[in-house]
Every structure is written in structure tokens, then in C-alpha cells.
Design a protein around this motif. Structure first.
Motif, short mmCIF file in Angstrom:
data_model
loop_
_atom_site.label_atom_id
_atom_site.label_comp_id
_atom_site.label_asym_id
_atom_site.label_seq_id
_atom_site.Cartn_x
_atom_site.Cartn_y
_atom_site.Cartn_z
N THR A 142 0.86 -1.18 0.00
CA THR A 142 0.00 0.00 0.00
C THR A 142 0.90 1.23 0.00
N LYS A 143 0.73 2.08 -1.00
CA LYS A 143 1.63 3.23 -1.15
C LYS A 143 1.18 4.44 -0.34
N ASP A 144 -0.13 4.58 -0.16
CA ASP A 144 -0.65 5.71 0.62
C ASP A 144 -0.66 5.35 2.09
N VAL A 145 0.40 5.70 2.79
CA VAL A 145 0.57 5.31 4.19
C VAL A 145 0.04 6.41 5.12
N ILE A 146 -0.78 6.00 6.09
CA ILE A 146 -1.25 6.93 7.12
C ILE A 146 -0.15 7.03 8.18
N THR A 147 0.35 8.24 8.41
CA THR A 147 1.46 8.43 9.35
C THR A 147 1.15 9.54 10.35
N VAL A 148 1.91 9.54 11.44
CA VAL A 148 1.88 10.62 12.42
C VAL A 148 3.31 10.94 12.81
N MET A 149 3.50 12.07 13.49
CA MET A 149 4.80 12.45 14.01
C MET A 149 4.90 12.01 15.47
N PRO A 150 6.12 11.83 15.99
CA PRO A 150 6.28 11.38 17.38
C PRO A 150 5.58 12.26 18.40
N ASP A 152 2.79 13.99 17.95
CA ASP A 152 1.34 14.08 17.76
C ASP A 152 0.61 13.40 18.92
N SER A 153 -0.57 13.92 19.26
CA SER A 153 -1.32 13.39 20.40
C SER A 153 -1.95 12.05 20.07
N LEU A 154 -2.21 11.26 21.13
CA LEU A 154 -2.87 9.98 20.92
C LEU A 154 -4.31 10.16 20.48
N LEU A 155 -4.89 11.31 20.75
CA LEU A 155 -6.24 11.59 20.26
C LEU A 155 -6.24 11.57 18.74
N LEU A 156 -5.21 12.16 18.13
CA LEU A 156 -5.09 12.13 16.67
C LEU A 156 -4.86 10.71 16.19
N VAL A 157 -3.96 9.98 16.84
CA VAL A 157 -3.66 8.61 16.44
C VAL A 157 -4.91 7.74 16.48
N GLU A 158 -5.64 7.84 17.60
CA GLU A 158 -6.84 7.03 17.77
C GLU A 158 -7.91 7.39 16.73
N SER A 159 -8.07 8.68 16.46
CA SER A 159 -9.08 9.11 15.49
C SER A 159 -8.73 8.62 14.09
N LEU A 160 -7.45 8.58 13.75
CA LEU A 160 -7.03 8.10 12.43
C LEU A 160 -7.26 6.60 12.29
N LEU A 161 -7.00 5.85 13.37
CA LEU A 161 -7.26 4.40 13.34
C LEU A 161 -8.73 4.12 13.08
N HIS A 164 -10.00 5.68 9.37
CA HIS A 164 -9.53 4.95 8.19
C HIS A 164 -9.69 3.45 8.31
N LYS A 165 -10.21 2.99 9.46
CA LYS A 165 -10.46 1.57 9.69
C LYS A 165 -9.20 0.74 9.44
N ILE A 166 -8.10 1.20 10.04
CA ILE A 166 -6.83 0.52 9.89
C ILE A 166 -6.36 -0.01 11.23
N SER A 167 -5.39 -0.89 11.20
CA SER A 167 -4.92 -1.55 12.43
C SER A 167 -3.60 -0.99 12.94
N ARG A 168 -2.90 -0.21 12.11
CA ARG A 168 -1.59 0.30 12.53
C ARG A 168 -1.30 1.63 11.84
N ILE A 169 -0.50 2.43 12.53
CA ILE A 169 -0.07 3.72 11.99
C ILE A 169 1.44 3.82 12.15
N VAL A 170 2.11 4.26 11.09
CA VAL A 170 3.56 4.43 11.14
C VAL A 170 3.88 5.81 11.72
N ILE A 224 -6.29 10.41 26.99
CA ILE A 224 -5.22 10.34 26.00
C ILE A 224 -4.66 11.70 25.63
N LEU A 225 -5.25 12.77 26.16
CA LEU A 225 -4.77 14.09 25.78
C LEU A 225 -3.34 14.34 26.27
N SER A 226 -2.95 13.70 27.36
CA SER A 226 -1.62 13.92 27.90
C SER A 226 -0.59 12.96 27.32
N PHE A 227 -1.02 12.06 26.44
CA PHE A 227 -0.10 11.11 25.82
C PHE A 227 0.23 11.55 24.40
#
Length: 283
Positions: A142-150, A152-161, A164-170, A224-227
């Protein structure tokens, strides 16, 4: 992709199950104890009535915000639309069902009773032994990878999961993969890095092994706001090169018990290969 032996009997395995009357906490313990990604749900007559996955635990954080976790039952958040197959089906039939319904497992029934389960991991293992032709990672990744920066908040990570109905984020920095976060990392969230580094070892062990996640405020989005992503990510993820053979990627995934690998070219992130990509190739 052609397979030497298309029968599903070679990949059917026994499933770890729970009952629909169990609580979220009890089901969570089964998930962690047996290190599985999904649990078929049986009713009092031992018939399959649903299935719960790691993704369902993540979604439960949204759905039951404010409700005490000890009151949430498996039947409240399980997926009830079961996708099933019989023993006389083929692996291709199975992969097409997974593709069509965007699921990671199919239940095998025999006379309306659960005979076993087939997961994407099982399908991936078939690729190693039954594939009749070689493939490069770049051919199916899969070429279109969903990514975050170190940071970035876990709220963003969780919302992206969830979105996009995905199991992992790089997790990437300067276009290089530095970590990976999966749904399992939210059951519950791992402790922040600063606690791991400086806390008393006994306190760390108590934090990690506590069977009751109330202290993590598991069902409250505010926890998760503090993570940040770097707090729970697995650092230095295993990667594969875009020119590597898919069989090499599958072997790495199976040996490490993971479902996906960041793909790099000249050390830079260029894609991701998951068991879903392998299922798609076979289907």
C-alpha cells in the motif's frame, strides 16, 4: 496469484472464544492472555453469535464514553454480522470474503457449530508454502501510508485508526519510520516514556499488570490528551525494502507476530505491506 493447494483445511485452527455475557474487562484479559487479535462470541447454547476484535475495543472508547467499563458486556460492542464459510470452500473463497467485507477473519462452521477460524495470519502462512510465483514487495504494498509524528497526540492517532479503519499507523520523522502504533497499544495505553525511564521498577510492574484499567480512564477520551505517539509506539520498527520478495516480508511478520511492515527505499518510507495486502493479492 496461483496456489499449489487451495483447500482451507490446511489453515483452519481452533479459536479462543468468549461468551456474550462476559464483561469488556474479562474479554480484554482473554485477548491479552492468549495474544490473539479476535475472539468469536458464543451464546449459552455454544452457537456463534458475534465476534470482537482489537478494533472493537478502540471503538468502545468512543461508543461508551462515560459508562463504567465494568458494566460494558461483550454483547454490547461485539460485531453481530458474522461472515462464515464451510470446510469445502477454498482459500481464494476465503480471501474474497475478507476483501468484500473488509474483515480480518472468517469463522468456519460445521452444522451451525463453530469448527474453527481462519485469519489473515493463516492466509499469509499459506503464501510461504503454496505460492506458485514470486512477487516483490513493491508489487502489492500500500503506497498511501497513514502516518503521524512522534509528538502528535494519541487523540489524533486514535481518530485516524477509527476513521480509516486501519490496524496500525507508522510514526515517521523526516520521512523515516521511527515507530509503529497498533490497535493493541490502546488496550489499555502503555505508560508514558518518562514513567518507564524514571519510576520505581515495582511501581512500573504494578502499572503494567493491573487487571483493572480504570486508573487509565479507559472509557474517557480525556485520558489520552496527555499522551503522545512516542509514549506508546514501538520504536525502531522492523522494515522491509521495496525490492524484497513478499515471502521475506511474510516470514518477518510471522516470526515477529506482527501484521504489517513499513516499506523503505533508500531508508525513506515509501509504503507499508500488511497481511491485508497479501489477502488481496491471493483474492
Amino acid at each position: 496469484m496461483k496456489l499449489k493447494n487451495p483447500s482451507i483445511t490446511q489453515v483452519i485452527r481452533n479459536a479462543v472464544t468468549v461468551t456474550d455475557g462476559m464483561t469488556l474487562l474479562e474479554a480484554r484479559e482473554f485477548l491479552l492472555k492468549h495474544r490473539v487479535g479476535r475472539l468469536p462470541v458464543l451464546d449459552k447454547n455454544k452457537k456463534p453469535v458475534g465476534i470482537i476484535t482489537e478494533k472493537d475495543f478502540v471503538r468502545a472508547i468512543y461508543k461508551f464514553n462515560g459508562k463504567h467499563v465494568s458494566k460494558i458486556l461483550v454483547r454490547d460492542f461485539m460485531s453481530k454480522d458474522l461472515i462464515t464459510i464451510t470446510k469445502n470452500a477454498t482459500i481464494v473463497d476465503c480471501t474474497r470474503l475478507m476483501q468484500k467485507h473488509k474483515i480480518s477473519s472468517v469463522l468456519v462452521l460445521e452444522k451451525n457449530r463453530l469448527a474453527g477460524i481462519i485469519t489473515k495470519t493463516d492466509i499469509a502462512s499459506v503464501f510461504l508454502t503454496q505460492s506458485a510465483e514470486p512477487l516483490r514487495v513493491s508489487d502489492i504494498m500500500t503506497k498511501d501510508v497513514i502516518t503521524v509524528m512522534p509528538a502528535d497526540s494519541l487523540l489524533l492517532v486514535e481518530s485516524l485508526l477509527v476513521k480509516h479503519k486501519i490496524s496500525r499507523i507508522v510514526v515517521q520523522r523526516n520521512k523515516k519510520p521511527v515507530g509503529i502504533i497498533t490497535n493493541r497499544d490502546f488496550i489499555p495505553a502503555k505508560m508514558p516514556k518518562w514513567i518507564r525511564d524514571f519510576a520505581d521498577p515495582k511501581e512500573v510492574e504494578k502499572y503494567q499488570t493491573n487487571p483493572n484499567p480504570d486508573e487509565f480512564r479507559m472509557n474517557q477520551l480525556s485520558y489520552i490528551l496527555s499522551f503522545r505517539a512516542e509514549d506508546i509506539m514501538t520504536p525502531n520498527p522492523v522494515t522491509v525494502n521495496s525490492d524484497d520478495q513478499v515471502s521475506s516480508a511474510v516470514l518477518i511478520m510471522i516470526r515477529n507476530g506482527i501484521g504489517g511492515l513499513p516499506v523503505v527505499k533508500k531508508s525513506l518510507l515509501c509504503g507499508i505491506i500488511t497481511k491485508s495486502d497479501i489477502v488481496k493479492a491471493i483474492a
